[in-house]
Design an enzyme around this catalytic site. Structure first.
Site, PDB file in Angstrom:
ATOM      1  N   SER A 154      20.391  22.958   4.898  1.00 26.38           N
ATOM      2  CA  SER A 154      20.252  24.415   4.878  1.00 26.38           C
ATOM      3  C   SER A 154      18.814  24.894   4.975  1.00 26.38           C
ATOM      4  CB  SER A 154      20.902  24.986   3.611  1.00 26.38           C
ATOM      5  OG  SER A 154      20.136  24.674   2.468  1.00 26.38           O
ATOM      6  N   SER A 214      21.260  18.723   1.660  1.00 24.85           N
ATOM      7  CA  SER A 214      21.892  19.390   2.792  1.00 24.85           C
ATOM      8  C   SER A 214      20.844  19.818   3.808  1.00 24.85           C
ATOM      9  CB  SER A 214      22.699  20.611   2.327  1.00 24.85           C
ATOM     10  OG  SER A 214      21.823  21.656   1.967  1.00 24.85           O
TER      11      SER A 214
END
Length: 267
Positions: free
Chosen positions: A75, A73
């Site tokens: 993030s 991801s």
């Protein structure tokens, strides 16, 4: 990942037990039979003899030295990109048993700013990666776009607009900032003025737990948003991320390949 870990342990123990049984019992029986040579051993023993050393070395390295993970991801952008393959130091925070993650030898504790891999308390079957911003006893606040620790807002310096490429292109246009954590300066991404109100608040970190956040502040499901508990228990830690050894996606890296990421240290 957990299934692979269990399978690795089972295969290592199984092949080791087969070799032990062969040495203690089966080999003597074969030798006692007339006309059989020492090399005439069952196929399962032969395979165990070939694979046990390899399995044992992999298990030891993966459980107690370093373990590979892939970043799925955005993030932790801009510091970790989708498709980064990283290595995690497994003994930074103590030697732990495989599968159970039980600490058997304490070594060290997370420091503020460490990038850690862990099992989130609300999803214990998954491995996540975030940055430690709050240590036990810290008072953490996040209001607007500013992180504060023990009542002191952190300093920020604007480095301009983030221009991503490859796996990082999705965050092009975000503000690239340096954040001065006590003892550690690192970069973060923020969509200034667009902070999610659900992630605003103040928290006191309990003993034996940590407060973690993603560097991509507006695209990270971290301690700010966890509902059952906002904190990461020490026993959920898997290790400290320290190096990117590859970045690619797709079979044989056909979709993307970023050679500049190879060997990059994680700050």
């Amino acid at each position: 990942m957990k299934l692979f870990e269990i399978l690795l342990v089972v295969l290592t123990l199984g092949s080791g037990l087969i070799l032990l049984a062969d040495k203690l019992f089966l080999a003597k029986r074969r030798a006692a039979k007339a006309g059989l040579l020492d090399g005439d051993e069952p196929a399962v023993v032969d395979y165990s003899r070939a694979f046990f050393p390899v399995l044992a070395v992999v298990l030891i390295l993966r459980s107690f030295v370093a373990e590979p993970y892939k970043i799925p991801s955005s993030s932790m952008m801009p510091n970790l990109l989708i498709g980064d393959f990283i290595l995690v130091n497994k003994f930074s925070y103590g030697f732990r048993l495989p599968i159970t993650n039980t600490k058997i030898i304490p070594v060290g504790e997370p420091k503020r700013g460490d990038v850690v891999v862990f099992k989130p308390p609300h999803a214990p079957d998954q491995n996540w990666i975030k940055r430690v911003v709050g240590l036990p006893g810290d008072r953490i606040g996040f209001h607007g776009d500013t992180l504060s620790i023990n009542g002191q807002p952190l300093g920020y310096q604007e480095k301009g607009e983030y221009i991503g490429k490859g796996p990082g292109a999705e965050m092009t246009g975000a503000s690239l900032l340096t954040e001065d954590l006590p003892g550690r300066t690192h970069t973060v991404l923020e969509l200034l003025g667009r902070a999610d109100p659900r992630g605003q608040g103040d928290w006191v970190v309990p003993e034996g737990q940590y407060f973690v956040m993603g560097d991509n502040r507006d695209n990270s499901e971290d301690s700010r948003f966890w509902t059952q508990t906002h904190f990461l228990p020490e026993e959920n830690l898997r290790g400290k991320a320290f190096m990117i050894w590859l970045n690619c996606s797709g079979w044989f890296c056909k979709a993307s390949f970023e050679p500049s990421r190879i060997g990059t240290g994680i700050q």
